[in-house]
Design a protein around this motif. Sequence first.
Motif, mmCIF file in Angstrom:
data_model
loop_
_atom_site.group_PDB
_atom_site.id
_atom_site.type_symbol
_atom_site.label_atom_id
_atom_site.label_comp_id
_atom_site.label_asym_id
_atom_site.label_seq_id
_atom_site.Cartn_x
_atom_site.Cartn_y
_atom_site.Cartn_z
ATOM 1 N N GLY A 1 -7.404 -17.295 -3.804
ATOM 2 C CA GLY A 1 -8.101 -16.121 -3.156
ATOM 3 C C GLY A 1 -6.785 -16.110 -1.860
ATOM 4 O O GLY A 1 -6.728 -14.288 -2.313
ATOM 5 N N GLU A 2 -6.718 -16.824 -0.981
ATOM 6 C CA GLU A 2 -5.772 -16.447 0.052
ATOM 7 C C GLU A 2 -4.359 -16.516 -0.592
ATOM 8 O O GLU A 2 -3.899 -14.588 0.121
ATOM 9 C CB GLU A 2 -5.986 -17.767 1.051
ATOM 10 C CG GLU A 2 -7.014 -17.800 1.829
ATOM 11 C CD GLU A 2 -7.241 -19.167 3.131
ATOM 12 O OE1 GLU A 2 -6.078 -19.145 3.361
ATOM 13 O OE2 GLU A 2 -8.032 -19.479 2.610
ATOM 14 N N ALA A 3 -4.501 -16.742 -1.288
ATOM 15 C CA ALA A 3 -2.178 -16.111 -2.157
ATOM 16 C C ALA A 3 -2.633 -14.879 -2.532
ATOM 17 O O ALA A 3 -1.823 -14.630 -2.195
ATOM 18 C CB ALA A 3 -2.036 -17.732 -2.816
ATOM 19 N N LEU A 4 -3.502 -14.409 -3.361
ATOM 20 C CA LEU A 4 -3.109 -13.349 -4.000
ATOM 21 C C LEU A 4 -3.715 -12.651 -2.839
ATOM 22 O O LEU A 4 -3.006 -11.533 -2.890
ATOM 23 C CB LEU A 4 -4.623 -13.036 -5.099
ATOM 24 C CG LEU A 4 -3.971 -13.747 -5.602
ATOM 25 C CD1 LEU A 4 -5.128 -13.606 -6.941
ATOM 26 C CD2 LEU A 4 -2.251 -13.991 -6.582
ATOM 27 N N ALA A 5 -4.535 -12.332 -1.884
ATOM 28 C CA ALA A 5 -4.656 -11.471 -0.619
ATOM 29 C C ALA A 5 -3.374 -11.058 0.118
ATOM 30 O O ALA A 5 -2.972 -9.877 0.744
ATOM 31 C CB ALA A 5 -5.463 -11.473 0.218
ATOM 32 N N LEU A 6 -2.173 -12.717 0.150
ATOM 33 C CA LEU A 6 -1.932 -12.308 0.902
ATOM 34 C C LEU A 6 -0.723 -11.696 0.069
ATOM 35 O O LEU A 6 0.460 -10.801 0.409
ATOM 36 C CB LEU A 6 -0.496 -13.781 1.623
ATOM 37 C CG LEU A 6 0.411 -14.070 1.797
ATOM 38 C CD1 LEU A 6 0.394 -13.360 3.097
ATOM 39 C CD2 LEU A 6 1.094 -15.496 2.222
ATOM 40 N N ALA A 7 -0.418 -11.764 -1.206
ATOM 41 C CA ALA A 7 0.680 -11.355 -1.945
ATOM 42 C C ALA A 7 -0.284 -9.893 -2.347
ATOM 43 O O ALA A 7 0.950 -8.982 -2.405
ATOM 44 C CB ALA A 7 0.510 -11.308 -3.134
ATOM 45 N N ASP A 8 -0.773 -8.937 -2.502
ATOM 46 C CA ASP A 8 -1.548 -7.575 -1.347
ATOM 47 C C ASP A 8 -0.879 -7.105 -0.794
ATOM 48 O O ASP A 8 -0.262 -6.090 -0.530
ATOM 49 C CB ASP A 8 -2.535 -7.824 -2.020
ATOM 50 C CG ASP A 8 -4.062 -7.749 -3.554
ATOM 51 O OD1 ASP A 8 -3.193 -7.856 -4.140
ATOM 52 O OD2 ASP A 8 -4.538 -8.026 -3.103
ATOM 53 N N GLY A 9 -0.475 -8.095 0.616
ATOM 54 C CA GLY A 9 -0.746 -7.304 1.262
ATOM 55 C C GLY A 9 1.053 -6.765 1.529
ATOM 56 O O GLY A 9 1.214 -6.304 1.756
ATOM 57 N N LEU A 10 1.674 -8.176 0.514
ATOM 58 C CA LEU A 10 3.017 -7.946 1.270
ATOM 59 C C LEU A 10 3.492 -7.568 0.413
ATOM 60 O O LEU A 10 5.026 -6.537 -0.552
ATOM 61 C CB LEU A 10 3.141 -9.612 0.675
ATOM 62 C CG LEU A 10 3.588 -10.430 1.561
ATOM 63 C CD1 LEU A 10 3.583 -11.792 1.691
ATOM 64 C CD2 LEU A 10 4.594 -10.648 2.952
ATOM 65 N N GLY A 11 2.486 -6.453 -1.499
ATOM 66 C CA GLY A 11 2.848 -5.226 -1.500
ATOM 67 C C GLY A 11 3.914 -6.370 -3.123
ATOM 68 O O GLY A 11 4.416 -5.000 -3.951
ATOM 69 N N LEU A 12 3.100 -7.294 -3.661
ATOM 70 C CA LEU A 12 3.898 -7.543 -5.195
ATOM 71 C C LEU A 12 2.826 -7.277 -5.929
ATOM 72 O O LEU A 12 1.774 -7.857 -5.515
ATOM 73 C CB LEU A 12 3.668 -9.025 -4.786
ATOM 74 C CG LEU A 12 5.029 -10.100 -3.440
ATOM 75 C CD1 LEU A 12 4.710 -11.639 -3.116
ATOM 76 C CD2 LEU A 12 5.797 -10.215 -4.750
ATOM 77 N N GLU A 13 3.592 -7.614 -6.857
ATOM 78 C CA GLU A 13 2.484 -6.716 -7.717
ATOM 79 C C GLU A 13 1.898 -8.202 -8.586
ATOM 80 O O GLU A 13 2.373 -9.509 -8.961
ATOM 81 C CB GLU A 13 4.177 -6.341 -9.573
ATOM 82 C CG GLU A 13 3.094 -5.697 -10.564
ATOM 83 C CD GLU A 13 2.971 -5.879 -11.323
ATOM 84 O OE1 GLU A 13 1.870 -5.786 -11.901
ATOM 85 O OE2 GLU A 13 3.818 -6.624 -12.273
ATOM 86 N N ARG A 14 0.662 -7.593 -8.877
ATOM 87 C CA ARG A 14 -0.184 -8.566 -9.258
ATOM 88 C C ARG A 14 -0.579 -9.819 -9.958
ATOM 89 O O ARG A 14 -0.379 -10.464 -10.347
ATOM 90 C CB ARG A 14 -2.251 -8.231 -9.206
ATOM 91 C CG ARG A 14 -2.758 -8.052 -7.696
ATOM 92 C CD ARG A 14 -4.338 -8.744 -7.904
ATOM 93 N NE ARG A 14 -4.376 -9.337 -6.613
ATOM 94 C CZ ARG A 14 -5.572 -9.306 -6.156
ATOM 95 N NH1 ARG A 14 -5.629 -10.087 -7.461
ATOM 96 N NH2 ARG A 14 -6.400 -10.119 -5.317
#
Lengths: 300, 300, 300, 300
Positions: free
Chosen positions: B188-201
């Motif tokens: 969950g933390e990895a995906l939240a970080l990925a969102d913040g970094l603008g990475l496509e889910r």
Amino acid sequence: MPETTVAFLGLGQMGLPMALNLQRKGFSVTGWNRTPEKGQPLVEAGGRLAGTPREAVRGADFIVTMLGDPAAVRQVALGTDGFLAACRSGAVWIDASTIGPSAAREMAEAAARARVEYLDAPVLGSVKPATDGTLTFLVGGNPEALTRARPVLDAMGQSVHHFGAAGQGAAAKIVANMLTGTLVAALGEALALADGLGLERDAIVRMLMEGPAGAPIVRMKAPLMQSGDFPPAFQLRWMEKDLGLALLEAHRLGTALPAAAAAHGAYAAARAAGLGDQDFAAIAAFTRSVARGPAGPERA
Amino acid sequence: MPETTVAFLGLGQMGLPMALNLQRKGFSVTGWNRTPEKGQPLVEAGGRLAGTPREAVRGADFIVTMLGDPAAVRQVALGTDGFLAACRSGAVWIDASTIGPSAAREMAEAAARARVEYLDAPVLGSVKPATDGTLTFLVGGNPEALTRARPVLDAMGQSVHHFGAAGQGAAAKIVANMLTGTLVAALGEALALADGLGLERDAIVRMLMEGPAGAPIVRMKAPLMQSGDFPPAFQLRWMEKDLGLALLEAHRLGTALPAAAAAHGAYAAARAAGLGDQDFAAIAAFTRSVARGPAGPERA
Amino acid sequence: MPETTVAFLGLGQMGLPMALNLQRKGFSVTGWNRTPEKGQPLVEAGGRLAGTPREAVRGADFIVTMLGDPAAVRQVALGTDGFLAACRSGAVWIDASTIGPSAAREMAEAAARARVEYLDAPVLGSVKPATDGTLTFLVGGNPEALTRARPVLDAMGQSVHHFGAAGQGAAAKIVANMLTGTLVAALGEALALADGLGLERDAIVRMLMEGPAGAPIVRMKAPLMQSGDFPPAFQLRWMEKDLGLALLEAHRLGTALPAAAAAHGAYAAARAAGLGDQDFAAIAAFTRSVARGPAGPERA
Amino acid sequence: MPETTVAFLGLGQMGLPMALNLQRKGFSVTGWNRTPEKGQPLVEAGGRLAGTPREAVRGADFIVTMLGDPAAVRQVALGTDGFLAACRSGAVWIDASTIGPSAAREMAEAAARARVEYLDAPVLGSVKPATDGTLTFLVGGNPEALTRARPVLDAMGQSVHHFGAAGQGAAAKIVANMLTGTLVAALGEALALADGLGLERDAIVRMLMEGPAGAPIVRMKAPLMQSGDFPPAFQLRWMEKDLGLALLEAHRLGTALPAAAAAHGAYAAARAAGLGDQDFAAIAAFTRSVARGPAGPERA
């Protein structure tokens, strides 16, 4: 047709086997390393060694960097005698170092000023896939530059994910390592708890490897943790750095990552305790030494 | 040959399909549940329902309990009208609840006083494997009792690991869930970080599922996190409880588990925020809501 | 002798009483606020309001900024119609906002290009000391500029600590708030634990206030935690931001701060749960709601 | 009037000065210590030494225990040759050890069976207040027994807080130490961050001591952290234990205490790194050594 020339900067544990794969697959590689003797195997494979980064990149079609951290990349690219100033116009710089998205974007801007194409292309996989040419590249940057770089990447790896503009490969990499680093720290905690509970290590390791958390990295590292021997495939100090990069980006964004922060603290403490040069699976040995504290209140 | 009779106490999301598998595979099952209506499907499958735990266990060869926490098991077994006093001598109590080693040893002692054999036999796997009869049992207790219980376990699961004396199955289970719970929180933390970094889910989820941390539980929960829909296979409040049990044992032993403690705190906060009844993968939705805070210092 | 003119940008809960103190003590103050109505009391005290930051700073001897975060300071100073371009040469900019050392150094450089002296001068103390003129200023920047600014600072506060070059006042501030924020989060945890243990709140609060951890902030916030009423002297969202700044700097330096990271995570979760606009002592209410989870294993 | 006799078990760094105060103020003290030579000063002050706990308590009006942890208390009171069996009926046992509420209640029950009154009476204050007779006692137990014990407590301390039934003094103590331990760990983090930011230690220590978090314990420990010399007033291993007790109780209750858990992890790691016998302020030295890691990404 003239040979494609590649300058390879950083011939360490990862860089050397990557450079050797390039040389063996037909590229003409000129390597550079801060301690030149480590580059000898490249010469033996038919490549060349240069005395400075600038000398290495002169005329090269591609520059690959595989360096330790943002400061090292900044120094080699932009510092006194930095290589960027010596690249030929239109060259492609493939930065396989793990430096985080902010530093990657900074490098992309510096490269653009020098008329060099920048791809951040950090890798998944450590020494064995680097040797076998089965790395995974996580790439950010211009799609056209990526198309040109494909043969170079294919000579070193087996798959390429493109995540968008410059910095997004670096971003994806720190997300991946944040997860891997936290999982391996948690695995060390699980084994320390199992020890304390008197569970037999063989049985618990087998159960965890086959269970719901049995990721490839768990199946790779749990046996090391059981044996207590940690030859470095990926040094603990690098995992500390990568988790630190993830947390740096998280705090730039105003985001809290509690489990990752706890894992980072554990790696940092383990490094301070002298385990930095061992494989990052040595976090388990550290956690175990911490667990063997003064007997808890109910340990009789 | 007379039928083997099984009393099944706790016909919830896990217990009901387990009891149904027993009934279908030839055991004569009498079920009990605090809210009796949930047990109807067992009656439809040919089993019976009892009005109290004592009534359910009368004369049974085996008692299976699948209850929520140590307090519930203690209440049903030892409280007013607790079933232990009504078991026939020599019956085997298979406790599939996740209650931690301390409570399991306490139950084993109480069972011994009542001349009942106790096996702690918590499971790996949630609703689907419970339904398919493919659970994994982690067992502690007398090997002879385990031999007798094997047919019952085999009717509900596909594998059995024996970890030693009473309490050791429970111990192995909390180790396993400690690792799984921390991994899913970190995902969950990895995906939240990925969102913040603008990475496509889509891309990041695929990469994580195929990468070094791509455990079975990651491949199962990452798609839920992507969709944002969390039908409960294993409720978040149970994962909070299991991590709490692991930390309770750790503190009994005097051991620090920093990543697991951080993950436990996140599940507790998510439960306080109202997500307790959703699948524990909903930790990702909570982490994401926390991450969307006041813009960080460099988010412009 | 002509009056000394001060432009005051940011007339919020802190800025307005600070500006009023300046006006009352003989400075000629022109204020600006994003929502102008909040500045009315300044007009009533004899000051003026300007429609834009640029208009406010025109001709001013001193500019004081008291804004929410680095992005707001950057926007007001350097954005479209940023005020720096309109300052008279040689003016002194006193930035009382808490923005962290990196942003402060960035502002100092921008100010130097505009021939303005920059002092980072964040404060210790919240609404009451701002009103009473008893703030403490933590200052970084040119000593000569500080000498010139002393009368302005003395009109708003009672003490001034000089920590070195530009950015060092901001650095000292985040160190101070990191400690205060972590202490108050820990106080909330202590009270939640005391509740769970059945200790009477009055007695425990009194003991903690008189005990070894009885800091001024504990004596100030413990009574709020006891009453459960949290009128904002310093909003929880600002404490989240300040701890985030401390962690951002820590990760720039490669440093792990585990307790501060845990506290930051708690404030972030509390803000996500809707407590961001209350006083940061409301962290205790959040921790209490988290603690009232599913009964623990031994809560019967 | 016959002298009041006191058996004092545990003549360590805290126990010895406490026993000496009793002897000097007119009680007739018989001491016991695992390593008897440490008790010599009591003999020199007119007291006696016994060879076993049982011998020490024979006929005593009061028994005071000042031992390291729950296991030690359990052993001395209830183990082979445990003293409880040898106490005269109606004696009062004042347990000044810090053992947490669960163990304290267990001791109270054992004492009741032996017709001995039990007061849990852990102290606030370390070596100096123990020597000066200015300790604070946090008491749980029968009010009547407390009335009888008052003269004994008053000979060793300056104030007494009564928190309710047996175990509640122990409960209050772990709440107090949880807060103190977390604050001191956070102080160590604040100084490590200040170092990294290049702030001058003298100035930052002064500011923190005078600032909102300037608790008595901060004013006591910050100078040690500045000097780097940590003579043990309260050993780090005991603070690790006390935070562990707080977390054990928290997990019994199902409560998450993230900042305290992080602080506990730091003390545990510091103890594993060899700092367990120094004062708990040495946590700052550990945090500093962890902070001096591989340069962060922007330390260039």
